[in-house]
Design a protein around this motif. Structure first.
Motif, mmCIF file in Angstrom:
data_model
loop_
_atom_site.group_PDB
_atom_site.id
_atom_site.type_symbol
_atom_site.label_atom_id
_atom_site.label_comp_id
_atom_site.label_asym_id
_atom_site.label_seq_id
_atom_site.Cartn_x
_atom_site.Cartn_y
_atom_site.Cartn_z
ATOM 1 N N VAL A 1 0.877 -1.170 0.000
ATOM 2 C CA VAL A 1 0.000 0.000 0.000
ATOM 3 C C VAL A 1 0.910 1.215 0.000
ATOM 4 N N MET A 2 0.777 2.056 -1.018
ATOM 5 C CA MET A 2 1.619 3.238 -1.169
ATOM 6 C C MET A 2 0.785 4.485 -0.887
ATOM 7 N N LEU A 3 1.105 5.175 0.213
ATOM 8 C CA LEU A 3 0.395 6.393 0.568
ATOM 9 C C LEU A 3 0.895 7.562 -0.268
ATOM 10 N N ASP A 4 -0.003 8.461 -0.609
ATOM 11 C CA ASP A 4 0.378 9.671 -1.327
ATOM 12 C C ASP A 4 1.090 10.632 -0.374
ATOM 13 N N ASP B 1 0.013 2.405 18.767
ATOM 14 C CA ASP B 1 -0.899 1.254 18.721
ATOM 15 C C ASP B 1 -0.165 -0.045 18.407
ATOM 16 N N GLY B 2 1.161 -0.003 18.460
ATOM 17 C CA GLY B 2 1.933 -1.220 18.241
ATOM 18 C C GLY B 2 2.077 -1.596 16.777
ATOM 19 N N ILE B 3 2.096 -0.600 15.909
ATOM 20 C CA ILE B 3 2.216 -0.840 14.464
ATOM 21 C C ILE B 3 3.394 -0.026 13.945
ATOM 22 N N ARG B 4 4.362 -0.701 13.356
ATOM 23 C CA ARG B 4 5.580 -0.037 12.886
ATOM 24 C C ARG B 4 5.522 0.144 11.374
ATOM 25 N N THR B 5 5.797 1.374 10.918
ATOM 26 C CA THR B 5 5.804 1.678 9.486
ATOM 27 C C THR B 5 7.076 2.443 9.142
ATOM 28 N N ALA B 6 7.309 2.631 7.847
ATOM 29 C CA ALA B 6 8.463 3.407 7.384
ATOM 30 C C ALA B 6 8.043 4.200 6.149
ATOM 31 N N GLY B 7 7.802 5.469 6.327
ATOM 32 C CA GLY B 7 7.461 6.324 5.197
ATOM 33 C C GLY B 7 6.097 6.029 4.609
ATOM 34 N N TRP C 1 3.650 0.676 2.942
ATOM 35 C CA TRP C 1 3.287 -0.376 3.880
ATOM 36 C C TRP C 1 3.359 -1.708 3.141
ATOM 37 N N VAL C 2 4.123 -2.629 3.693
ATOM 38 C CA VAL C 2 4.376 -3.904 3.013
ATOM 39 C C VAL C 2 3.761 -5.038 3.822
ATOM 40 N N PHE C 3 2.941 -5.847 3.158
ATOM 41 C CA PHE C 3 2.246 -6.953 3.822
ATOM 42 C C PHE C 3 2.958 -8.269 3.512
ATOM 43 N N HIS C 4 2.955 -9.163 4.503
ATOM 44 C CA HIS C 4 3.742 -10.391 4.414
ATOM 45 C C HIS C 4 3.130 -11.456 5.314
ATOM 46 N N GLN C 5 3.768 -12.613 5.378
ATOM 47 C CA GLN C 5 3.163 -13.747 6.070
ATOM 48 C C GLN C 5 3.004 -13.519 7.578
ATOM 49 N N ASP C 6 3.796 -12.616 8.143
ATOM 50 C CA ASP C 6 3.727 -12.390 9.577
ATOM 51 C C ASP C 6 2.722 -11.308 9.959
ATOM 52 N N VAL C 7 1.971 -10.813 8.980
ATOM 53 C CA VAL C 7 0.848 -9.912 9.241
ATOM 54 C C VAL C 7 -0.429 -10.729 9.082
#
Length: 329
Positions: free
Chosen positions: A280-283, A298-304, A307-313
């Motif tokens: 998911v690419m935010l503008d 809220d215990g959610i780590r992002t970078a810029g 947002w990258v989804f993977h098996q551990d989500v």
């Protein structure tokens, strides 16, 4: 903690750890590790190539590809935000004497072919020798269409140029297009495949190509310090991933689409485009810094903006993310 910074943060599952623990090993520098050999044969067959070489990182497998095609004073045409140009320490220039020629990516993640053709240097001693055109698939989560790859391949062949693909998330592209991965690889001389992103291995990457390119890459791997000994423990994870984790990538794509659909109704969020794969690419219009602080609480780590989804989500994690986003103002 829910970690959306990258799919590189994935951890091996119990099943993967079990096959790693049971792996038969030997000395891979001598070519005697049976599990590494099996992984390389499997990857070559899967991608429709003659050979493969196992490397510790995607940075190294990309560099092996560039070095196998280019010499000092050569040039490769590449996207201006491509991983091989921006995020791999300038290795091609520093270690190979290879000059990058960066061009802006189009909005769909492709390199415009008219711009590529204009960037090819004439046979003149003033210029570096254009030798290679490097693409990236996926690029910021976007999939390169097969008809574009066909035209790219025709252009590079017309000019006698080599073709390398940074296919760190190649299997995401193949799953999104619903085609065998070899159907994408046919348009390239070498392809770098990362095993430690969505495929969820702890370590490892592969370079696939013809026998000559891989023979050269194997020699470069030794010089770069990438020759490992009883590497079958790691290769076993790669084999497991290629046999079991490819189609699972659809789940990551579904999670990304589910989050994007939810964000579409929230005024605080603007997306660059609908997700095609697991990102998911935010503008830039989104207040990313404030959002990151809110999500972190809220215990959610992002970078810029990515947002990258993977098996551990998990699906529950997606619910938590959407709920946290709804509370963001």
């Amino acid at each position: 903690m829910i970690d959306l910074r990258s799919d590189t943060v994935t951890k091996p599952t119990r099943a993967m750890l079990e096959v790693m623990g049971e792996a038969e090993t030997g000395d891979d520098v001598y070519g005697e590790d049976p599990t590494v050999n099996a992984l390389e044969r499997f990857a070559a067959a899967l991608t429709g190539k003659e050979a493969a070489v196992f490397a510790p990182t995607g940075t190294q497998s990309n560099l092996l590809g560039l070095l196998s095609h280019c010499g000092r004073g050569h040039e490769y045409i590449v996207g201006h935000t491509a991983h091989t140009y921006m995020y791999e320490g300038g290795g091609a220039a520093v270690l190979g004497g290879i000059q990058p020629c960066p061009l802006p990516f189009a909005a769909d993640g492709s390199l415009p072919l008219d711009a590529v053709e204009k960037a090819i240097k004439p046979d003149d001693a003033h210029f570096a020798i254009t030798r290679l055109v490097c693409l990236e698939n996926t690029q910021a989560g976007k999939v390169l269409p097969l008809d574009y790859l066909q035209r790219y391949s025709e252009l590079t062949r017309q000019w006698g140029l080599k073709r390398h693909l940074d296919g760190a998330r190649l299997f995401n592209a193949a799953v999104a297009l619903d085609v065998p991965v070899a159907q994408i690889c046919q348009y390239f001389d070498t392809v770098s495949i990362c095993l430690s992103k969505g495929l969820a291995c702890p370590v490892g990457s592969l370079l696939v190509g013809d026998e000559d390119a891989i023979r050269s890459a194997r020699r470069w791997r030794k010089m770069l310090g990438g020759g490992m000994r009883q590497a079958g423990i790691l290769a076993a994870a790669g084999l497991y991933a290629l046999e079991n984790n490819v189609q699972r990538l659809r789940e990551d794509h579904d999670k990304a689409r589910r989050v994007a659909d939810a964000l579409a109704s929230l005024p605080a969020f603007t997306l660059q485009a609908a997700p095609q794969t697991n990102m998911v690419m935010l503008d830039a219009a989104t207040d990313v810094e404030s959002l990151a602080r809110h999500l972190e609480s809220d215990g959610i780590r992002t970078a810029g903006t990515r947002w990258v989804f993977h098996q551990d989500v998990s699906d529950d994690d997606v619910d938590r993310l959407i709920e946290s986003c709804r509370r963001f103002r």
